[in-house]
Scaffold this active site. Structure first.
Site, PDB file in Angstrom:
ATOM      1  CG  ASN A   7      -1.850   1.116   1.316  1.00  0.00           C
ATOM      2  OD1 ASN A   7      -1.772   2.063   0.524  1.00  0.00           O
ATOM      3  ND2 ASN A   7      -2.766   1.063   2.266  1.00  0.00           N
ATOM      4  NE  ARG A  99      -5.984   2.058  -0.264  1.00  0.00           N
ATOM      5  CZ  ARG A  99      -5.916   3.204   0.385  1.00  0.00           C
ATOM      6  NH1 ARG A  99      -4.791   3.600   0.938  1.00  0.00           N
ATOM      7  NH2 ARG A  99      -6.974   3.962   0.460  1.00  0.00           N
ATOM      8  CG  HIS A 189     -12.418   4.683   3.241  1.00  0.00           C
ATOM      9  ND1 HIS A 189     -13.010   5.757   3.855  1.00  0.00           N
ATOM     10  CD2 HIS A 189     -11.090   4.881   3.373  1.00  0.00           C
ATOM     11  CE1 HIS A 189     -12.084   6.565   4.343  1.00  0.00           C
ATOM     12  NE2 HIS A 189     -10.898   6.057   4.046  1.00  0.00           N
ATOM     13  NE  ARG A 250      -9.112  13.844   1.956  1.00  0.00           N
ATOM     14  CZ  ARG A 250      -8.929  12.535   2.165  1.00  0.00           C
ATOM     15  NH1 ARG A 250      -9.844  11.821   2.785  1.00  0.00           N
ATOM     16  NH2 ARG A 250      -7.839  11.938   1.724  1.00  0.00           N
ATOM     17  CG  ASP A 292      -4.775  12.313  17.320  1.00  0.00           C
ATOM     18  OD1 ASP A 292      -5.665  11.842  18.062  1.00  0.00           O
ATOM     19  OD2 ASP A 292      -3.758  11.683  16.990  1.00  0.00           O
ATOM     20  CD  GLU A 396      -8.535  -0.241   4.477  1.00  0.00           C
ATOM     21  OE1 GLU A 396      -8.630   0.407   3.441  1.00  0.00           O
ATOM     22  OE2 GLU A 396      -8.132   0.252   5.535  1.00  0.00           O
TER      23      GLU A 396
HETATM   24  P1  ADP Z   1      -6.253   6.696   8.672  1.00  0.00           P
HETATM   25  O1  ADP Z   1      -6.021   5.225   8.394  1.00  0.00           O
HETATM   26  O2  ADP Z   1      -7.396   7.298   7.905  1.00  0.00           O
HETATM   27  O3  ADP Z   1      -5.020   7.545   8.663  1.00  0.00           O
HETATM   28  P2  ADP Z   1      -6.979   5.731  11.306  1.00  0.00           P
HETATM   29  O4  ADP Z   1      -8.038   4.760  10.941  1.00  0.00           O
HETATM   30  O5  ADP Z   1      -5.675   5.215  11.800  1.00  0.00           O
HETATM   31  O6  ADP Z   1      -6.748   6.808  10.167  1.00  0.00           O
HETATM   32  O7  ADP Z   1      -7.610   6.692  12.433  1.00  0.00           O
HETATM   33  C1  ADP Z   1      -6.905   7.763  12.976  1.00  0.00           C
HETATM   34  C2  ADP Z   1      -7.832   8.518  13.915  1.00  0.00           C
HETATM   35  O8  ADP Z   1      -8.306   7.631  14.951  1.00  0.00           O
HETATM   36  C3  ADP Z   1      -7.156   9.694  14.606  1.00  0.00           C
HETATM   37  O9  ADP Z   1      -8.013  10.813  14.612  1.00  0.00           O
HETATM   38  C4  ADP Z   1      -7.010   9.178  16.033  1.00  0.00           C
HETATM   39  O10 ADP Z   1      -7.012  10.204  16.963  1.00  0.00           O
HETATM   40  C5  ADP Z   1      -8.261   8.329  16.170  1.00  0.00           C
HETATM   41  N1  ADP Z   1      -8.170   7.449  17.333  1.00  0.00           N
HETATM   42  C6  ADP Z   1      -7.388   6.398  17.549  1.00  0.00           C
HETATM   43  N2  ADP Z   1      -7.580   5.905  18.805  1.00  0.00           N
HETATM   44  C7  ADP Z   1      -8.525   6.682  19.378  1.00  0.00           C
HETATM   45  C8  ADP Z   1      -9.173   6.711  20.640  1.00  0.00           C
HETATM   46  N3  ADP Z   1      -8.890   5.837  21.588  1.00  0.00           N
HETATM   47  N4  ADP Z   1     -10.100   7.658  20.863  1.00  0.00           N
HETATM   48  C9  ADP Z   1     -10.398   8.571  19.926  1.00  0.00           C
HETATM   49  N5  ADP Z   1      -9.831   8.599  18.716  1.00  0.00           N
HETATM   50  C10 ADP Z   1      -8.908   7.677  18.443  1.00  0.00           C
END
Ligand code: ADP
Length: 416
Positions: A7, A99, A189, A250, A292, A396
């Site tokens: 990926n 991917r 997705h 976004r 985040d 995935e």
């Molecule tokens: P991507 O693959 O789209 O980069 P992820 O699926 O890894 O993203 O998700 C990242 C998001 O998940 C971030 O906003 C992170 O803060 C949130 N996240 C991860 N663990 C927690 C948690 N325990 N509580 C709230 N949000 C969380």
């Protein structure tokens, strides 16, 4: 069969080596034997490699481009000291699954990569200028490093949504723009929504045709999908991943006139405006703090930060709106399935999304909700809830590996 799943993002390379074959798929016994992530490709790269069951190896080294990063990964994989079970040389890798973000209208399912397929993926660059070039870099690099003979398969984020009807996927623009440039909703997705639907069917013990759910992929990128009789009938992302839910950086849905006003008031170019819409908006833009979700929740709880709360409420509000819209489009729904970083880990966000939805028959069990994090797969609704609520950690890579295996063996893909 040992499958190398790759990926490639614009500055990252993620891989897994998975063991799978038709029998393992049938028995749900396929497994990851090693995985890795290389970030900041093109400068001082950050490496995180791990063989299943052992502690990860973390280090930093300069890697010029995707080819250098892939070579670095392959050297680690085939190094006798690494000792990945069943992998002694490159010959022990039997196929590669890539991917690919955008498959346009052409790719409705996963396909073996040849020169014609590469050129058609190149044709989709207009539709995904940020993503497809990175995926192609991975394909070119793998061809160089593994040689021409190893089977390589492309798995598209868009394929799962190819079942959408034109009534849903068309934008109400003059029709010739669809005919000329294929401007329409594609959705993304897809491998994640497809995996979650597959897992839900297994958990609920139902057939594909009986699967009527809304999947909510809530990560840094976020999208919702309406799945009726096992097929995607609508999804929130559009021609590109900007549309739909509010995301980490976004905007999601936006009146296009905003673009005109920004250009006029800020003297911004289209590139600058799209950088704002893609990289500086969403949770980050509203909070002015971070994209985040964990940090936003902390800011809210510990410092009562008003804009952190606003960002979180807007995020949850959008998800609720899509749940309502899709429930109407599907004439009812059997389950809501949460996945990805936020969906899998944040009880607080799930609570706010499911709050006050009794009219829809959605009733969250607060205790079960608190227990669902860190990769747990579980139902979190009360026994009385008409609409079930599940947390299903996405995978995935499993879909990528299985599709690669099936395409190489020429087996019709049943899940798509
Ligand atoms: P991507 O693959 O789209 O980069 P992820 O699926 O890894 O993203 O998700 C990242 C998001 O998940 C971030 O906003 C992170 O803060 C949130 N996240 C991860 N663990 C927690 C948690 N325990 N509580 C709230 N949000 C969380």
């Amino acid at each position: 069969m040992n499958i190398f799943v790759l990926n490639c993002g614009s500055s990252s390379l993620k891989f897994q080596i998975m063991q799978t074959d038709l029998e393992m798929i049938e028995k749900d016994q396929d497994k990851t034997i090693a995985k890795g992530l290389i970030e900041r490709v093109g400068s001082q790269s950050l490496i995180n490699f791990q063989v299943d069951g052992r502690s990860p190896i973390k280090l930093a080294t300069p890697l010029r481009d995707h080819r250098a990063a892939l070579l670095y990964a392959i050297n680690w994989i085939t190094n006798p000291e690494t000792q990945i079970p069943g992998i002694e040389s490159l010959q022990d890798v039997h196929a590669i699954g890539h991917r690919v973000v955008h498959g346009g209208e052409r790719f409705k399912r996963s396909i073996r990569i040849d020169a014609a397929v590469i050129s058609e993926i190149e044709d989709c660059i207009d539709l995904a200028p940020l993503h497809n070039p990175a995926n192609l870099k991975g394909i070119y690099a793998a061809r160089d490093v593994f040689g021409q003979t190893i089977p390589q398969v492309a798995i598209f984020d868009t394929s799962f949504h190819s079942t959408m009807d034109e009534v849903t996927y068309l934008y109400a623009l003059p029709y010739q723009y669809y005919r000329r440039y294929k401007i329409r909703k594609y959705g993304f997705h897809g491998t994640s929504h497809r995996y979650v639907a597959y897992k839900y069917r297994k958990l609920a013990g139902i057939k594909k045709e009986e699967c009527n759910i809304i999947t909510l992929h809530l990560g840094n990128g976020a999208s919702a999908c309406a799945i009726k009789a096992g097929k995607s009938i609508d999804t929130s992302m559009g021609m590109t991943p900007i549309e739909g839910l509010m995301m980490g950086t976004r905007t999601g849905d936006l009146d296009p006139a905003v673009i005109e006003l920004l250009a006029y008031k800020e003297g911004a170019t289209l590139d600058e405006i799209f950088a704002i819409l893609n990289k500086r908006s969403g949770l980050l833009g509203i909070s002015g703090l971070t994209n985040d979700m964990r940090d936003l929740i902390e800011e809210e709880q510990e410092h009562s930060d008003r804009r952190a709360t606003l960002a979180i409420n807007m995020f949850c509000g959008r998800v609720r709106k899509y749940i309502g819209a899709y429930t109407a489009a599907m004439n009812g729904v059997d389950a809501l399935c949460f996945t990805a970083g936020i969906g899998e880990n944040s009880a607080e966000i799930r609570r706010r999304i499911c709050n006050n939805m009794n009219w829809l028959g959605v009733e969250l069990d607060d205790e079960l909700n608190q227990q669902a994090f860190g990769g747990r797969e579980m139902m979190i609704s009360t026994p009385n809830s008409k609409v079930k609520i599940y947390v299903i950690p996405t995978n995935e890579e499993l879909i990528l590996a299985r599709d690669t295996c099936r395409v190489v063996l020429n087996v019709q893909n049943p899940a798509n």
